[in-house]
Design a protein around this motif. Sequence first.
Motif, PDB file in Angstrom:
ATOM      1  N   THR A  33       0.666  -1.396  -0.135  1.00  0.00           N
ATOM      2  CA  THR A  33       0.171   0.075   0.059  1.00  0.00           C
ATOM      3  C   THR A  33       1.035   1.665   0.137  1.00  0.00           C
ATOM      4  OG1 THR A  33      -1.538   1.808   1.227  1.00  0.00           O
ATOM      5  CG2 THR A  33       0.055  -0.250   2.312  1.00  0.00           C
ATOM      6  N   ASP A  34       0.626   2.337  -0.550  1.00  0.00           N
ATOM      7  CA  ASP A  34       0.920   3.529  -0.415  1.00  0.00           C
ATOM      8  C   ASP A  34       0.451   3.986   0.857  1.00  0.00           C
ATOM      9  OD1 ASP A  34       2.136   5.941  -1.742  1.00  0.00           O
ATOM     10  OD2 ASP A  34      -0.257   6.846  -2.274  1.00  0.00           O
ATOM     11  N   LEU A  35       1.099   5.274   1.018  1.00  0.00           N
ATOM     12  CA  LEU A  35       1.042   6.031   2.227  1.00  0.00           C
ATOM     13  C   LEU A  35      -0.035   7.236   2.142  1.00  0.00           C
ATOM     14  CD1 LEU A  35       1.509   7.002   5.374  1.00  0.00           C
ATOM     15  CD2 LEU A  35       3.247   7.707   4.501  1.00  0.00           C
ATOM     16  N   ASP A  36       0.832   8.106   1.081  1.00  0.00           N
ATOM     17  CA  ASP A  36       0.101   9.495   1.345  1.00  0.00           C
ATOM     18  C   ASP A  36      -0.820   9.666   0.838  1.00  0.00           C
ATOM     19  OD1 ASP A  36       1.710  10.854   2.525  1.00  0.00           O
ATOM     20  OD2 ASP A  36       3.405  10.726   0.895  1.00  0.00           O
ATOM     21  N   ASN A  37      -2.076  10.473   0.977  1.00  0.00           N
ATOM     22  CA  ASN A  37      -3.242  10.348   0.700  1.00  0.00           C
ATOM     23  C   ASN A  37      -4.096   8.372   0.015  1.00  0.00           C
ATOM     24  OD1 ASN A  37      -4.114  12.632   0.827  1.00  0.00           O
ATOM     25  ND2 ASN A  37      -2.893  13.817  -1.122  1.00  0.00           N
ATOM     26  N   THR A  38      -3.638   8.042   0.523  1.00  0.00           N
ATOM     27  CA  THR A  38      -3.838   6.455   0.192  1.00  0.00           C
ATOM     28  C   THR A  38      -4.953   6.039   1.406  1.00  0.00           C
ATOM     29  OG1 THR A  38      -2.646   6.033  -1.236  1.00  0.00           O
ATOM     30  CG2 THR A  38      -3.695   4.599  -0.306  1.00  0.00           C
ATOM     31  N   LEU A  39      -3.774   6.262   3.298  1.00  0.00           N
ATOM     32  CA  LEU A  39      -4.030   5.306   4.140  1.00  0.00           C
ATOM     33  C   LEU A  39      -4.268   6.881   5.203  1.00  0.00           C
ATOM     34  CD1 LEU A  39      -0.886   3.533   5.046  1.00  0.00           C
ATOM     35  CD2 LEU A  39      -3.476   2.729   3.745  1.00  0.00           C
ATOM     36  N   GLY A 117      -3.261   2.292  -4.000  1.00  0.00           N
ATOM     37  CA  GLY A 117      -2.262   3.600  -4.375  1.00  0.00           C
ATOM     38  C   GLY A 117      -3.749   5.110  -4.662  1.00  0.00           C
ATOM     39  N   ASP A 118      -3.317   5.897  -4.465  1.00  0.00           N
ATOM     40  CA  ASP A 118      -3.970   7.202  -4.945  1.00  0.00           C
ATOM     41  C   ASP A 118      -3.478   7.563  -6.198  1.00  0.00           C
ATOM     42  OD1 ASP A 118      -2.592   8.310  -3.607  1.00  0.00           O
ATOM     43  OD2 ASP A 118      -3.503   9.889  -3.663  1.00  0.00           O
ATOM     44  N   GLN A 119      -2.938   7.203  -6.724  1.00  0.00           N
ATOM     45  CA  GLN A 119      -2.175   7.671  -8.519  1.00  0.00           C
ATOM     46  C   GLN A 119      -2.349   6.700  -9.150  1.00  0.00           C
ATOM     47  OE1 GLN A 119       0.339  11.495  -8.293  1.00  0.00           O
ATOM     48  NE2 GLN A 119       1.079  10.568  -6.201  1.00  0.00           N
ATOM     49  N   LEU A 120      -2.615   7.170 -10.329  1.00  0.00           N
ATOM     50  CA  LEU A 120      -2.648   6.388 -11.755  1.00  0.00           C
ATOM     51  C   LEU A 120      -0.596   5.884 -12.085  1.00  0.00           C
ATOM     52  CD1 LEU A 120      -5.640   7.114 -13.736  1.00  0.00           C
ATOM     53  CD2 LEU A 120      -5.443   5.088 -12.903  1.00  0.00           C
ATOM     54  N   THR A 122       2.116   6.632  -9.870  1.00  0.00           N
ATOM     55  CA  THR A 122       2.900   5.587  -9.811  1.00  0.00           C
ATOM     56  C   THR A 122       2.203   4.779  -9.362  1.00  0.00           C
ATOM     57  OG1 THR A 122       2.136   7.076  -7.200  1.00  0.00           O
ATOM     58  CG2 THR A 122       3.482   8.192  -9.112  1.00  0.00           C
ATOM     59  N   ASP A 123       1.344   4.813  -8.527  1.00  0.00           N
ATOM     60  CA  ASP A 123       0.552   3.181  -7.564  1.00  0.00           C
ATOM     61  C   ASP A 123       0.292   2.336  -9.095  1.00  0.00           C
ATOM     62  OD1 ASP A 123       1.313   4.206  -4.902  1.00  0.00           O
ATOM     63  OD2 ASP A 123      -0.327   5.480  -5.715  1.00  0.00           O
ATOM     64  N   VAL A 124      -0.685   2.869 -10.242  1.00  0.00           N
ATOM     65  CA  VAL A 124      -0.774   1.876 -10.578  1.00  0.00           C
ATOM     66  C   VAL A 124      -0.426   1.518 -11.670  1.00  0.00           C
ATOM     67  CG1 VAL A 124      -3.174   1.737 -12.443  1.00  0.00           C
ATOM     68  CG2 VAL A 124      -3.353   2.250 -10.114  1.00  0.00           C
TER      69      VAL A 124
HETATM   70 MG    MG Z   1      -0.473   8.755  -2.268  1.00  0.00          MG
END
Ligand code: MG
Length: 172
Positions: A33-39, A117-120, A122-124
């Motif tokens: 899992t991502d941290l910022d704006n995800t958790l 994650g919350d970003q296409l 980077t995370d996705v």
């Molecule tokens: Mg994030």
Amino acid sequence: MLLKYFAPDLYVKSIYDIDLQALKKQGVTTIITDLDNTLVEADSPDYTPKLIKWLDDLQELGFKVIIVSNNNKTRVAEFAEPLTVPYIHRAKKPTKAAFKKALQILKSSASETVVIGDQLLTDVFGGNRMGLYTILVIPISEKEGLGTKINRSIERIILPWMKKRGLITWED
Ligand SMILES: [Mg+2]
């Protein structure tokens, strides 16, 4: 098609809308899992009681969890260490290295692992390049750094385009 690399397998409002039992049934054992704006909010140092409960639920269901963040060591360590969750900072997502390292640390294979994650961009994108199941969440806060703001302006073009073509499954 290149754009499929930006399409999450699942798109939900927040981590709390993820059906953990269903993931388990799918054979998922591991959550990156991502941290910022995800958790939590990007600039919030604090975890919430709700997040602690969620992490407890994960543990109870037997999931292995690791935080993989592009943020610096101070930010990620201060957040993750009290929770005793393993983490990788300065992950340079969407490059593959940190994802590979995460799988190594947890001794998991790509086929049993999801990325949240919350970003296409980077995370996705990173998760898809690794062949992981990807879950996109709506960012918790609008407060974010310049790099992220630029990524967001690209997302605002790609997301509706993919939704229109049925590339994204939205679960409400
Ligand atoms: Mg994030």
